[in-house]
Design an enzyme around this catalytic site. Structure first.
Site, PDB file in Angstrom:
ATOM      1  N   LYS A   1      36.160   1.765  58.404  1.00  0.00           N
ATOM      2  CA  LYS A   1      35.479   0.464  58.303  1.00  0.00           C
ATOM      3  C   LYS A   1      34.279   0.526  57.384  1.00  0.00           C
ATOM      4  O   LYS A   1      33.981  -0.449  56.691  1.00  0.00           O
ATOM      5  CB  LYS A   1      35.079  -0.044  59.692  1.00  0.00           C
ATOM      6  CG  LYS A   1      36.294  -0.452  60.509  1.00  0.00           C
ATOM      7  CD  LYS A   1      35.980  -1.410  61.620  1.00  0.00           C
ATOM      8  CE  LYS A   1      37.280  -1.923  62.227  1.00  0.00           C
ATOM      9  NZ  LYS A   1      37.116  -2.793  63.358  1.00  0.00           N
TER      10      LYS A   1
ATOM     11  N   LYS B   1      47.265  -0.740  58.990  1.00  0.00           N
ATOM     12  CA  LYS B   1      47.518  -1.529  60.203  1.00  0.00           C
ATOM     13  C   LYS B   1      47.275  -3.007  59.932  1.00  0.00           C
ATOM     14  O   LYS B   1      46.442  -3.370  59.095  1.00  0.00           O
ATOM     15  CB  LYS B   1      46.672  -0.990  61.366  1.00  0.00           C
ATOM     16  CG  LYS B   1      45.412  -1.699  61.647  1.00  0.00           C
ATOM     17  CD  LYS B   1      44.791  -1.243  62.972  1.00  0.00           C
ATOM     18  CE  LYS B   1      43.510  -2.055  63.134  1.00  0.00           C
ATOM     19  NZ  LYS B   1      42.830  -1.960  64.378  1.00  0.00           N
TER      20      LYS B   1
ATOM     21  N   LYS C   1      42.891  -8.346  61.555  1.00  0.00           N
ATOM     22  CA  LYS C   1      42.411  -9.721  61.373  1.00  0.00           C
ATOM     23  C   LYS C   1      41.380  -9.818  60.264  1.00  0.00           C
ATOM     24  O   LYS C   1      41.125 -10.908  59.768  1.00  0.00           O
ATOM     25  CB  LYS C   1      41.910 -10.317  62.686  1.00  0.00           C
ATOM     26  CG  LYS C   1      40.899  -9.520  63.458  1.00  0.00           C
ATOM     27  CD  LYS C   1      40.483 -10.286  64.713  1.00  0.00           C
ATOM     28  CE  LYS C   1      40.512  -9.458  65.969  1.00  0.00           C
ATOM     29  NZ  LYS C   1      39.524  -8.381  66.021  1.00  0.00           N
TER      30      LYS C   1
HETATM   31  N1  AQP Z   1      47.914  -3.685  64.107  1.00  0.00           N
HETATM   32  C1  AQP Z   1      47.766  -3.438  65.394  1.00  0.00           C
HETATM   33  N2  AQP Z   1      48.783  -2.896  66.101  1.00  0.00           N
HETATM   34  C2  AQP Z   1      48.640  -2.647  67.431  1.00  0.00           C
HETATM   35  N3  AQP Z   1      47.508  -2.921  68.117  1.00  0.00           N
HETATM   36  C3  AQP Z   1      46.467  -3.457  67.458  1.00  0.00           C
HETATM   37  N4  AQP Z   1      45.237  -3.844  67.834  1.00  0.00           N
HETATM   38  C4  AQP Z   1      44.568  -4.344  66.769  1.00  0.00           C
HETATM   39  N5  AQP Z   1      45.356  -4.294  65.685  1.00  0.00           N
HETATM   40  C5  AQP Z   1      46.546  -3.749  66.068  1.00  0.00           C
HETATM   41  C6  AQP Z   1      44.729  -3.746  69.205  1.00  0.00           C
HETATM   42  O1  AQP Z   1      44.110  -4.991  69.520  1.00  0.00           O
HETATM   43  C7  AQP Z   1      43.018  -4.742  70.410  1.00  0.00           C
HETATM   44  C8  AQP Z   1      41.815  -5.508  69.967  1.00  0.00           C
HETATM   45  O2  AQP Z   1      41.329  -5.029  68.755  1.00  0.00           O
HETATM   46  P1  AQP Z   1      39.855  -5.435  68.306  1.00  0.00           P
HETATM   47  O3  AQP Z   1      39.736  -6.881  68.185  1.00  0.00           O
HETATM   48  O4  AQP Z   1      38.856  -4.772  69.175  1.00  0.00           O
HETATM   49  O5  AQP Z   1      39.662  -4.834  66.934  1.00  0.00           O
HETATM   50  P2  AQP Z   1      40.498  -3.916  66.053  1.00  0.00           P
HETATM   51  O6  AQP Z   1      41.256  -2.867  66.770  1.00  0.00           O
HETATM   52  O7  AQP Z   1      39.549  -3.405  65.012  1.00  0.00           O
HETATM   53  O8  AQP Z   1      41.522  -4.991  65.502  1.00  0.00           O
HETATM   54  P3  AQP Z   1      41.565  -5.624  64.106  1.00  0.00           P
HETATM   55  O9  AQP Z   1      42.534  -6.743  64.124  1.00  0.00           O
HETATM   56  O10 AQP Z   1      41.783  -4.563  63.068  1.00  0.00           O
HETATM   57  O11 AQP Z   1      40.117  -6.248  63.967  1.00  0.00           O
HETATM   58  P4  AQP Z   1      39.099  -6.094  62.811  1.00  0.00           P
HETATM   59  O12 AQP Z   1      39.852  -6.478  61.599  1.00  0.00           O
HETATM   60  O13 AQP Z   1      37.990  -7.025  63.170  1.00  0.00           O
HETATM   61  O14 AQP Z   1      38.660  -4.685  62.783  1.00  0.00           O
HETATM   62  C9  AQP Z   1      42.812  -3.241  70.487  1.00  0.00           C
HETATM   63  O15 AQP Z   1      43.364  -2.776  71.702  1.00  0.00           O
HETATM   64  C10 AQP Z   1      43.611  -2.727  69.323  1.00  0.00           C
HETATM   65  O16 AQP Z   1      44.107  -1.436  69.583  1.00  0.00           O
END
Ligand code: AQP
Length: 342
Positions: A117, A201, A204
């Protein structure tokens, strides 16, 4: 042997539209756990985590309601699970600071998510982004949660939570004060990948909207994103082994399997030999049928923001009541007599 009551905690950041990755990797699992009566369940919108990167304040408020709406639209029932946003319960920030003093620099230096990140601009990343996993440990341990449903990408942070719990218990001579929480990961949907690059991955905050399916996307947009998803020119194999070295094909087949609740082998037994020209429309139909109703339910819920806020306020009260005695004991254990907001 743990003496702690089975309790589930998990959360999602209000950093944008929730994606199919969040849904299949985590939300589906949250909802399934609702049928397991042995667990008490807390599902949080982790808004304090979101501000580790800059969030426009009005957007953050709206995104917090949207994640809450996604929880409810996906099937979480506020009467059966405690739904709230993190900043309403001060125990998270309080215990987060204490854990910042328990965790070691070396442990945090090993966290791969910070490296991903922060990217090349590490010197300019917030201190909060670096210490993010200590707040995540506080989220979980403020409730002495024993189980945490997450996607594969959060496994390392959960291991750090266990290290923090163990060190706290050892340092203060309180064996078993905090449980060592277990991850609950669904192997088939552990990692949903970007539609533009099967090595990354689905996320969002990816700059390309075409890389992800948002839960709020309409039917046409979902179909268009799947039609344009990156693939290779080969037909689908008939056995899972044939997907090796084909990350995009593997991802699309994995999504199909997860949405239709069958194994990858079963999907390939039916679609093996097909080109993507035939497979993608079938996947688009399935995705629209699964995701579009959630988006519609979210839109309906978001028409009454006060109702969402009142669900979050009620959940926060119930959550705070669970965290208060734990924090009280933490302050006393540390010799911070009379400390804390409770
Ligand atoms: N691509 C993915 N596949 C499986 N699981 C996923 N999770 C996120 N992306 C995937 C799971 O969603 C939960 C919430 O995630 P988060 O909102 O805490 O943030 P994150 O993991 O950092 O998800 P994002 O979408 O990638 O958010 P941003 O872009 O803001 O960093 C977690 O349980 C995660 O494992």
């Amino acid at each position: 042997m743990t003496t702690h009551a089975p309790r589930v905690f998990s959360g999602m950041q209000p950093t944008g539209n929730l994606t199919l990755g969040n849904y299949l990797g985590a939300l589906v699992n949250f909802v399934a756990l609702q049928e397991r009566e042995e667990f008490e369940r807390l599902y949080c919108v982790v808004d304090l985590h979101a501000i580790t990167t800059f969030q426009e304040p009005a957007t953050l408020t709206q995104a917090t309601r949207e994640v809450a709406a996604a929880y409810i639209a996906s099937g979480l029932d506020p009467d059966r699970s405690i739904l709230f946003n993190q900043s309403r319960v001060s125990a998270h920030a309080e215990l987060g600071w204490i854990f910042t003093c328990v965790a070691r620099m070396g442990w945090l230096n090993r966290m791969t998510q910070f490296k991903e990140k922060a990217g090349k601009n590490r010197e300019n990343a917030s201190v909060g982004l670096f210490s993010y996993p200590t707040l995540m440990a506080a989220d979980i341990l403020a409730y002495r949660a024993t189980h945490v449903p997450v996607g594969e990408d959060q496994k390392q942070h959960l291991e750090l939570t266990r290290d923090i719990a163990q060190k706290f218990n050892n340092d203060f001579g309180r064996p078993d004060f905090f449980p060592l929480p277990e991850p609950l990961i669904q192997p088939e949907t552990a990692r949903i990948m970007s539609l533009r690059n099967g090595e990354n991955k689905m996320s969002k905050s990816d700059p390309s909207d075409m890389s992800r399916i948002n839960l709020t996307d309409g039917a046409d947009l979902i179909a268009q994103k799947i039609r344009k998803a990156k693939t290779d020119p080969e037909p689908l194999p008939s056995e899972p082994e044939g997907l090796a070295g084909r990350p995009e094909a593997q991802n699309l087949v994995g999504i199909f399997a997860a949405l239709s609740k069958v194994s990858v082998a079963d999907v390939l037994a039916e679609h093996g030999g097909q080109g993507f020209g035939a497979f993608k429309p079938a996947l688009a139909d399935l995705t629209v049928a699964s995701v579009a109703p959630i988006g519609e339910a979210m839109r309906r819920l978001l028409e009454a923001p006060d109702e969402i806020d009142s669900i979050l306020a009620d959940g926060a009260e119930r959550a705070a009541a669970l965290a208060r005695p734990v924090l009280r004991e933490v302050y006393d254990t540390l010799g911070l007599t009379g400390g804390g907001s409770a």
